[in-house]
Design a protein around this motif. Structure first.
Motif, mmCIF file in Angstrom:
data_model
loop_
_atom_site.group_PDB
_atom_site.id
_atom_site.type_symbol
_atom_site.label_atom_id
_atom_site.label_comp_id
_atom_site.label_asym_id
_atom_site.label_seq_id
_atom_site.Cartn_x
_atom_site.Cartn_y
_atom_site.Cartn_z
ATOM 1 N N SER A 266 29.618 53.287 -2.452
ATOM 2 C CA SER A 266 29.121 54.613 -2.092
ATOM 3 C C SER A 266 27.796 54.537 -1.337
ATOM 4 O O SER A 266 27.457 55.453 -0.595
ATOM 5 N N ASP A 267 27.059 53.432 -1.513
ATOM 6 C CA ASP A 267 25.789 53.293 -0.794
ATOM 7 C C ASP A 267 25.982 52.646 0.578
ATOM 8 O O ASP A 267 25.009 52.392 1.289
ATOM 9 N N GLY A 268 27.253 52.364 0.929
ATOM 10 C CA GLY A 268 27.542 51.784 2.238
ATOM 11 C C GLY A 268 27.575 50.273 2.276
ATOM 12 O O GLY A 268 27.946 49.695 3.306
ATOM 13 N N SER A 269 27.198 49.630 1.188
ATOM 14 C CA SER A 269 27.225 48.170 1.179
ATOM 15 C C SER A 269 28.669 47.684 1.166
ATOM 16 O O SER A 269 29.560 48.364 0.657
ATOM 17 N N THR A 270 28.885 46.510 1.732
ATOM 18 C CA THR A 270 30.243 45.983 1.884
ATOM 19 C C THR A 270 30.347 44.532 1.430
ATOM 20 O O THR A 270 29.354 43.800 1.378
ATOM 21 N N ASN A 271 31.564 44.139 1.114
ATOM 22 C CA ASN A 271 31.893 42.738 0.846
ATOM 23 C C ASN A 271 33.232 42.427 1.509
ATOM 24 O O ASN A 271 34.115 43.299 1.556
ATOM 25 N N TYR A 272 33.359 41.216 1.999
ATOM 26 C CA TYR A 272 34.585 40.794 2.673
ATOM 27 C C TYR A 272 35.086 39.465 2.125
ATOM 28 O O TYR A 272 34.290 38.614 1.702
ATOM 29 N N ALA A 273 36.396 39.293 2.173
ATOM 30 C CA ALA A 273 36.951 37.972 1.909
ATOM 31 C C ALA A 273 36.511 37.030 3.024
ATOM 32 O O ALA A 273 36.384 37.451 4.187
ATOM 33 N N ASP A 274 36.291 35.772 2.695
ATOM 34 C CA ASP A 274 35.830 34.819 3.705
ATOM 35 C C ASP A 274 36.815 34.730 4.869
ATOM 36 O O ASP A 274 36.405 34.532 6.023
ATOM 37 N N SER A 275 38.097 34.897 4.578
ATOM 38 C CA SER A 275 39.127 34.734 5.604
ATOM 39 C C SER A 275 39.099 35.824 6.674
ATOM 40 O O SER A 275 39.696 35.655 7.736
ATOM 41 N N THR B 81 36.430 45.024 9.764
ATOM 42 C CA THR B 81 35.299 45.883 9.413
ATOM 43 C C THR B 81 35.798 47.051 8.581
ATOM 44 O O THR B 81 36.700 47.778 9.016
ATOM 45 N N ILE B 82 35.204 47.206 7.405
ATOM 46 C CA ILE B 82 35.544 48.332 6.548
ATOM 47 C C ILE B 82 34.482 49.416 6.715
ATOM 48 O O ILE B 82 33.288 49.105 6.888
ATOM 49 N N SER B 83 34.910 50.662 6.651
ATOM 50 C CA SER B 83 33.974 51.777 6.745
ATOM 51 C C SER B 83 34.520 52.946 5.939
ATOM 52 O O SER B 83 35.681 52.937 5.517
ATOM 53 N N ARG B 84 33.656 53.931 5.715
ATOM 54 C CA ARG B 84 34.088 55.152 5.045
ATOM 55 C C ARG B 84 33.292 56.300 5.608
ATOM 56 O O ARG B 84 32.160 56.136 6.070
ATOM 57 N N ASP B 85 33.862 57.483 5.546
ATOM 58 C CA ASP B 85 33.141 58.644 6.041
ATOM 59 C C ASP B 85 32.619 59.447 4.858
ATOM 60 O O ASP B 85 32.713 59.017 3.716
ATOM 61 N N ASN B 86 32.027 60.588 5.134
ATOM 62 C CA ASN B 86 31.410 61.378 4.067
ATOM 63 C C ASN B 86 32.433 62.185 3.266
ATOM 64 O O ASN B 86 32.066 62.819 2.288
ATOM 65 N N ALA B 87 33.648 62.114 3.706
ATOM 66 C CA ALA B 87 34.705 62.823 2.985
ATOM 67 C C ALA B 87 35.340 61.841 1.993
ATOM 68 O O ALA B 87 34.669 61.273 1.176
ATOM 69 N N LYS B 88 36.593 61.656 2.124
ATOM 70 C CA LYS B 88 37.298 60.840 1.140
ATOM 71 C C LYS B 88 38.189 59.818 1.836
ATOM 72 O O LYS B 88 39.291 59.533 1.377
ATOM 73 N N ASN B 89 37.676 59.299 2.936
ATOM 74 C CA ASN B 89 38.475 58.376 3.727
ATOM 75 C C ASN B 89 37.809 57.020 3.892
ATOM 76 O O ASN B 89 36.577 56.940 3.994
ATOM 77 N N THR B 90 38.632 55.990 3.945
ATOM 78 C CA THR B 90 38.135 54.675 4.285
ATOM 79 C C THR B 90 39.016 54.083 5.374
ATOM 80 O O THR B 90 40.192 54.443 5.485
#
Length: 120
Positions: free
Chosen positions: A53-62, A68-77
Motif C-alpha cells: 500500500s505504500d508503493g514499495s515492491t518486490n520481484y522474483a530474481d527471474s 514492473t508491478i504497479s497499482r492505482d489509487n482504486a483497486k487495480n494492479t
C-alpha cells in the motif's frame, strides 16, 4: 463478496511484451498488499511481484529488470512484462490482502488466473 478479475494474458513471441491487469471489486474497506503469482505446468506456484500500500515492491530474481508491478489509487494492479522469455509461460494469478467492510481482519483473495504463453 470480493472478486479479483485478471485480464491481458495471451500468446506473445519471445522478446515481446504483455500487460496484465487485475481489478478488485466488492465490499472492500482496504487493500494492503497486491501481487502476481504464476504457475507453470508441473511446477509449484511462485511469486512474481508484489506491491504494498505504500508503493514499495518486490520481484522474483527471474523477472527483475523485465517486469514492473504497479497499482492505482482504486483497486487495480498491473504487471507490465517486457522481454518475455519462453520460461515465463505460465498461468498468472492476482492476489490481494483485503479487509472487508465490517471485518476486523484482512484475508487473502485470489483471481481465477490468466494464461501467458511465450512462443515463436
Amino acid at each position: 463478496q470480493v472478486q479479483l478479475v485478471e485480464s491481458g494474458g495471451g500468446l506473445v513471441q519471445p522478446g515481446g511484451s504483455l500487460r496484465l491487469s487485475c481489478a478488485a471489486s466488492g465490499s472492500i474497506f482496504s487493500i494492503d498488499t497486491m501481487g502476481w503469482y504464476r504457475q507453470a505446468p508441473g511446477k509449484q506456484r511462485e511469486l512474481v511481484a508484489i506491491v504494498r500500500s505504500d508503493g514499495s515492491t518486490n520481484y522474483a530474481d527471474s523477472v527483475k529488470g523485465r517486469f514492473t508491478i504497479s497499482r492505482d489509487n482504486a483497486k487495480n494492479t498491473y504487471l507490465q512484462m517486457n522481454s518475455l522469455k519462453p520460461e515465463d509461460t505460465a498461468v498468472y494469478s492476482c492476489n490481494a490482502y483485503i479487509r472487508r467492510f465490517g471485518s476486523s481482519r484482512s484475508t487473502y483473495y485470489w483471481g481465477q488466473g490468466t494464461q501467458v504463453t511465450v512462443s515463436s
